[in-house]
Design an enzyme around this catalytic site. Structure first.
Site, PDB file in Angstrom:
ATOM      1  N   ASN A  38       0.875  -1.172   0.000  1.00 62.29           N
ATOM      2  CA  ASN A  38       0.000   0.000   0.000  1.00 62.29           C
ATOM      3  C   ASN A  38       0.912   1.222   0.000  1.00 62.29           C
ATOM      4  O   ASN A  38       1.560   1.534   1.012  1.00 62.29           O
ATOM      5  CB  ASN A  38      -0.909   0.010   1.235  1.00 62.29           C
ATOM      6  N   ASP A  97       2.961   4.821   4.857  1.00 59.37           N
ATOM      7  CA  ASP A  97       2.639   4.438   6.228  1.00 59.37           C
ATOM      8  C   ASP A  97       2.470   2.925   6.362  1.00 59.37           C
ATOM      9  O   ASP A  97       2.268   2.409   7.461  1.00 59.37           O
ATOM     10  CB  ASP A  97       1.395   5.170   6.745  1.00 59.37           C
ATOM     11  N   HIS A  98       2.564   2.207   5.236  1.00 60.53           N
ATOM     12  CA  HIS A  98       2.599   0.750   5.227  1.00 60.53           C
ATOM     13  C   HIS A  98       3.977   0.291   4.780  1.00 60.53           C
ATOM     14  O   HIS A  98       4.686   1.012   4.075  1.00 60.53           O
ATOM     15  CB  HIS A  98       1.576   0.180   4.237  1.00 60.53           C
ATOM     16  N   ASN A 120      -7.398  -4.135   5.493  1.00 59.41           N
ATOM     17  CA  ASN A 120      -7.990  -3.223   6.475  1.00 59.41           C
ATOM     18  C   ASN A 120      -8.632  -3.945   7.657  1.00 59.41           C
ATOM     19  O   ASN A 120      -9.712  -3.587   8.119  1.00 59.41           O
ATOM     20  CB  ASN A 120      -9.007  -2.306   5.794  1.00 59.41           C
ATOM     21  N   TYR A 174      -7.850  -3.952  -2.272  1.00 58.42           N
ATOM     22  CA  TYR A 174      -7.798  -2.886  -1.273  1.00 58.42           C
ATOM     23  C   TYR A 174      -9.196  -2.803  -0.665  1.00 58.42           C
ATOM     24  O   TYR A 174     -10.099  -2.182  -1.218  1.00 58.42           O
ATOM     25  CB  TYR A 174      -7.387  -1.562  -1.932  1.00 58.42           C
ATOM     26  N   ASP A 184      -3.958  -4.636   1.180  1.00 57.06           N
ATOM     27  CA  ASP A 184      -4.388  -4.014   2.429  1.00 57.06           C
ATOM     28  C   ASP A 184      -5.840  -4.438   2.661  1.00 57.06           C
ATOM     29  O   ASP A 184      -6.758  -3.901   2.057  1.00 57.06           O
ATOM     30  CB  ASP A 184      -4.261  -2.495   2.312  1.00 57.06           C
ATOM     31  N   GLU A 243      -3.870   1.599  -3.051  1.00 56.02           N
ATOM     32  CA  GLU A 243      -4.012   3.031  -2.755  1.00 56.02           C
ATOM     33  C   GLU A 243      -3.050   3.851  -3.620  1.00 56.02           C
ATOM     34  O   GLU A 243      -2.300   4.699  -3.137  1.00 56.02           O
ATOM     35  CB  GLU A 243      -3.790   3.314  -1.261  1.00 56.02           C
TER      36      GLU A 243
END
Length: 498
Positions: free
Chosen positions: A245, A488-489, A393, A351, A391, A276
């Site tokens: 991601n 951030d991943h 989530n 995603y 991802d 993303e």
């Protein structure tokens, strides 16, 4: 905090030290032997001292008093060993040496006894012990927690040795007396290292910090340097898949100087799945040219909201077929899924929708999207095994999130999402490859920017490789690349034998 006047001797040692020599002589014990017994008993109680008490005592002896508890103990132990040698005419029983090495003790400095001078050579020995143990250590500050990193390391050392200790906190309040016994494997894990490595965490490798608010015995921290298997031989047919991601591909390519190309050079992957990307259709052609050696790339972008979501599969292997979305219009406007078919399996880059602030999309997520994706995977599986990556989530279990208690109603860790993950994927025969390979390992793939979670390893595991159960044993390695930044991943990888 302990006072400088507080006696540190055991009660029996105090009694012996206060006996007149005449009484000691009547008992057939020399003053020299009394002193030796006192030092031995004190050696056995040092481990129960708090860090403040150790520092006060070391300062009173003229010994450096900075460092972790283990360092302070080592310094003080060196001093006491020398005093024991003096009391025993240069020799101490081997059993006493072993006992002192397993415990952390201190000799008292009462107001009624004059502090003994420490010779310069004793100070040098103690100081050198501290220096040698501190060469590779760096202090790490923990944000938003009551414990400093030093306190955390002290607690972890106490857990490691299975100690029972009563100590005072900095406000003078007694902490609860507790004894915890854990295996050596657990102990080494709590300090983020493998056996034989310095117990301090490395600030340059924050992913080796064991960070979890509700750890269980047996959990260890993920370290790719020590936990990845040896590479497969060249004769073993396999495929190497990566997933990431990127949280905005244009920004990543611009700011990180083609970091994806660097990643390709380093990892030599066969297929890269991106989530993303936040691209629009007009951006895709230009970006396709930015990665050499991977001529096959397949992109899907959000049309419901521009510059949002988006997934892609970039491959050096030409697939047999490509599909975009789930084939359900209500789910296919945000560019959340690409499927490619290879000879041996289907690969899905997904995603999964975030439930969002206030969990406004939670119902959609668990009643529509997850069931539709799970059914789609089962349909594909009728002809070939399936690999789903991306991802997703959801931090499935408490081991997958730093602060489980504080995130019960946070998107990605609600009971509803976790149950949906289990119902629609795991219970349908798809295997979480990382968890299968590392059943008790704390390894995160996402750290929020807001609180600087990456620096202290306070993260979530949201990124997965799920595979059909029939090829789960073909997985050679399911891993995380926490040293790769730019998002951030972190990227995750899968090496699958064919």
């Amino acid at each position: 905090m302990g006072s400088k006047k507080r006696p540190f001797l055991t009660s029996s040692a105090i009694a012996k030290s206060n006996e007149p020599m005449g009484v000691a002589a009547e008992k057939g014990v020399s003053k020299e032997n009394v002193d030796k017994e006192i030092l031995v008993e004190d050696m056995e109680t040092v481990e129960k001292m708090t860090v403040p008490q150790l520092r006060v005592k070391l300062r009173s002896l003229g010994i450096p008093s900075r460092g972790t508890k283990q360092e302070l103990v080592t310094s003080l132990k060196t001093f006491l060993d020398s005093k024991l040698n003096d009391a025993g005419n240069g020799s101490v029983a081997q059993e006493d040496q072993v006992s002192s090495e397993k415990s952390l003790g201190v000799v008292d400095n009462t107001s009624k006894r004059k502090a003994r001078k420490v010779s310069s050579n004793q100070r040098d020995v103690a100081a050198s012990e501290v220096s040698s143990t501190r060469k590779t250590k760096k202090r790490v500050k923990e944000d938003n927690t009551k414990d400093t990193s030093a306190d955390i390391i002290v607690k972890q050392a106490e857990i490691t040795l299975g100690l029972s200790a009563e100590s005072n906190d900095i406000k003078g309040k007694k902490t609860v007396r507790a004894k915890r016994k854990v295996s050596s494997l657990t102990a080494s894990a709590h300090i983020g290292v493998s056996e034989g490595v310095d117990i301090s965490v490395n600030q340059d490798e924050p992913w080796t910090i064991f960070a979890h608010k509700k750890p269980k015995d047996g959990w260890i921290v993920y370290n790719p340097k020590t936990m990845r298997p040896a590479p497969l031989s060249k004769d073993t047919k396999h495929v190497k898949l990566l997933s990431w991601n990127v949280n905005g591909l244009r920004a990543l390519l611009k700011l990180k100087n083609l970091l994806i190309q660097q990643l390709a050079d380093r990892e030599d992957f066969d297929v890269l799945c991106l989530q993303e990307t936040k691209l629009q259709d007009k951006d895709v052609e230009a970006i396709k040219e930015s990665l050499s050696g991977y001529e096959n790339s397949f992109w899907t972008c959000s049309v419901a909201k521009l510059g949002y979501s988006g997934t892609a599969i970039i491959s050096r292997i030409k697939p047999l077929s490509v599909r975009y979305g789930l084939g359900i219009p209500d789910h296919d406007t945000e560019g959340r899924l690409v499927t490619v078919e290879f000879d041996n399996f289907y690969l899905l880059c997904g995603y999964v929708p975030n439930s969002g602030d206030g969990l406004r999309r939670l119902t959609y997520r668990i009643t529509e999207w997850d069931p539709s994706l799970g059914n789609y995977m089962k349909e594909l599986e009728k002809s070939k095994p399936v690999v789903l990556t991306g991802d997703l989530n959801c931090a499935h279990e408490e081991i997958d999130i730093y602060n489980p208690a504080g995130n019960k109603r946070s998107a990605g860790f609600t009971e509803e999402e976790r149950q949906s993950f289990e119902t629609n994927f795991l219970n349908k025969g798809f295997v979480d490859t990382f968890r299968k390979q590392h059943p008790g390992v704390v390894g995160y793939t996402y750290w929020g920017y807001r609180h600087g979670g990456r620096k202290t390893n306070k993260g979530w595991r949201l990124d997965y490789f799920l595979v059909s159960e029939r090829i789960a044993d073909n997985v050679h390695d399911s891993y995380i690349l926490p040293d790769v930044d730019g998002s951030d991943h972190s990227p995750i990888g899968l090496i699958l034998k064919l």
